[in-house]
Design an enzyme around this catalytic site. Sequence first.
Site, PDB file in Angstrom:
ATOM      1  N   MET A   1      28.171  17.053 -31.391  1.00  0.00           N
ATOM      2  CA  MET A   1      28.327  15.778 -30.899  1.00  0.00           C
ATOM      3  C   MET A   1      27.167  14.998 -30.226  1.00  0.00           C
ATOM      4  O   MET A   1      26.203  15.717 -30.132  1.00  0.00           O
ATOM      5  CB  MET A   1      29.473  15.837 -29.703  1.00  0.00           C
ATOM      6  CG  MET A   1      30.644  16.324 -30.138  1.00  0.00           C
ATOM      7  SD  MET A   1      31.834  15.102 -31.076  1.00  0.00           S
ATOM      8  CE  MET A   1      32.468  13.981 -29.745  1.00  0.00           C
ATOM      9  N   CYS A   2      27.163  13.919 -30.128  1.00  0.00           N
ATOM     10  CA  CYS A   2      25.905  13.127 -29.631  1.00  0.00           C
ATOM     11  C   CYS A   2      26.260  12.245 -28.451  1.00  0.00           C
ATOM     12  O   CYS A   2      27.461  12.400 -27.683  1.00  0.00           O
ATOM     13  CB  CYS A   2      25.556  12.060 -30.657  1.00  0.00           C
ATOM     14  SG  CYS A   2      25.529  12.831 -32.289  1.00  0.00           S
ATOM     15  N   GLN A   3      25.570  11.555 -28.026  1.00  0.00           N
ATOM     16  CA  GLN A   3      25.624  10.565 -26.826  1.00  0.00           C
ATOM     17  C   GLN A   3      25.417   9.198 -27.011  1.00  0.00           C
ATOM     18  O   GLN A   3      24.351   9.048 -27.820  1.00  0.00           O
ATOM     19  CB  GLN A   3      25.263  11.298 -25.517  1.00  0.00           C
ATOM     20  CG  GLN A   3      25.711  12.606 -24.969  1.00  0.00           C
ATOM     21  CD  GLN A   3      25.806  12.637 -23.684  1.00  0.00           C
ATOM     22  OE1 GLN A   3      25.637  11.619 -22.939  1.00  0.00           O
ATOM     23  NE2 GLN A   3      26.410  13.724 -22.938  1.00  0.00           N
ATOM     24  N   ILE A  82      21.598   9.406 -28.422  1.00  0.00           N
ATOM     25  CA  ILE A  82      20.723  11.030 -28.698  1.00  0.00           C
ATOM     26  C   ILE A  82      21.668  11.795 -29.512  1.00  0.00           C
ATOM     27  O   ILE A  82      22.868  11.947 -29.148  1.00  0.00           O
ATOM     28  CB  ILE A  82      20.484  11.383 -27.320  1.00  0.00           C
ATOM     29  CG1 ILE A  82      21.433  11.429 -26.383  1.00  0.00           C
ATOM     30  CG2 ILE A  82      19.254  10.780 -26.888  1.00  0.00           C
ATOM     31  CD1 ILE A  82      21.106  11.992 -24.940  1.00  0.00           C
ATOM     32  N   ASN A 112      29.125   8.615 -32.156  1.00  0.00           N
ATOM     33  CA  ASN A 112      29.400   9.793 -31.553  1.00  0.00           C
ATOM     34  C   ASN A 112      30.671  10.399 -32.056  1.00  0.00           C
ATOM     35  O   ASN A 112      31.667   9.715 -32.128  1.00  0.00           O
ATOM     36  CB  ASN A 112      29.349   9.659 -29.928  1.00  0.00           C
ATOM     37  CG  ASN A 112      30.068  10.738 -29.519  1.00  0.00           C
ATOM     38  OD1 ASN A 112      30.834  11.403 -29.846  1.00  0.00           O
ATOM     39  ND2 ASN A 112      29.778  10.938 -28.017  1.00  0.00           N
TER      40      ASN A 112
END
Lengths: 258, 258
Positions: A1-3, A82, A112
């Site tokens: 997972m990302c942000q 990110i 995300n």
Amino acid sequence: MCQLLGLNCKNPTDATFSFSGFAQRAGVTDHHADGWGIAFFEGSEQDRGLRHFIDHLPASTSPVAELIRKYPIKSRNVISHIRKATQGVVALENCHPFVRELWGRYWVFAHNGNLENYEPRLHGNFKPVGHTDSEQAFCWLMQEMAKSHASVPSVDELTLTLKELVPQIAKHGTFNFLLSNGQALWAHASTNLCYIERKHPFAKATLSDQDMSINFAEHASPDDRVAVVVTAPLTTNEVWTPFAPGELKVFVDGQLRA
Amino acid sequence: MCQLLGLNCKNPTDATFSFSGFAQRAGVTDHHADGWGIAFFEGSEQDRGLRHFIDHLPASTSPVAELIRKYPIKSRNVISHIRKATQGVVALENCHPFVRELWGRYWVFAHNGNLENYEPRLHGNFKPVGHTDSEQAFCWLMQEMAKSHASVPSVDELTLTLKELVPQIAKHGTFNFLLSNGQALWAHASTNLCYIERKHPFAKATLSDQDMSINFAEHASPDDRVAVVVTAPLTTNEVWTPFAPGELKVFVDGQLRA
């Protein structure tokens, strides 16, 4: 997972405060260290120009991120990401946000989540360069948007189109995303996304991820208005409103559009 | 008029030396101070990824240019441009190089010159975002390339296509340009463009625009090979070969392709 981090502002605003906290999540306060990116709309006419920075190094240590923290680029629409790799290796071509041109406007997208068994039919003019589910979803969205309108639609028209298209992707998995063309910021949540609107009277804000506070009352003018959309609240002393699952919101001039 | 710089390398090479001299022409040793840009192909697979930096500030003073001089980004294909505005105001959306995606590859284009009364029919999928003759020419090239091939052609095939397309633009004025998709560097001259190939045995080079020398023998390995294409020679002690008017050259793996 990302942000994800998105800013939509009435007046050109620099993102250094929000980005400083956000970038800490890339390896310092969190583990999203597989590259990052940020895009700023800016330009002489209706914010048509775009600055696009990506780096495969963690945002907490990247020299490019250091530049962004120090060079106050003023923009009305900013999207940052990110990455914690789920699909696609750690490489520049897999870093978000992605950019394409349609109808003489740049479009910026960051995602995300994780889409499982997602293989959209890309028969149009948008093909992925890298190997992520995210870029596939973006290319499919652009392809279908191009079919639905002959030129740049109004913000409200495009919102209606997105409300038809997005569920077709979201059924494949988690699809939190930010999209902008410099005129508005569209945000969709499957799971985690929250937002805040900052306006007069401005107050002090303290970052969650870094020992840093700012008193916006000293920096903002009464006419300023800024909406911030992010995966998890960036500050400890402000009230962030969570998105409901499946919700698509659009922000214009620093505020949520009803 | 503007100035162009292109690098095509066998092995990923940093452009800091060439860019340092080139950037001086933006207001210090010359008057090209209306914005600048640079793009680097890079990535895990066949250099598909792209870093793209543009700034409306002069390259000699821009904080982004300062980053490029200090952060040695290694790439096999680099295109840079410093702008002296002829058409279109000084604004981010008019800064070169321009980027578009076609066939799942990014394409980067920068132009030096001025096209008069140039209004190509852009009925395809590439529309200008800014207001320059250059971006119009790039969009038309991409549109016609898209018609000529169904997927990424070989370097030689695309060279043949460009040899048919480019004269149709060049008849409108001065059309010096650089184009790359990360696999090769195409360069066309109407007036000013010259190139050099650096290979083993490497020697010392002294910049024309800055008091700076580098002994490539100390930095390069025997296997390295770099072609540099530029509007005017960057160094004082090397022999630069001028392009003939109307000449299209293509560089692969750091050398001119016969």
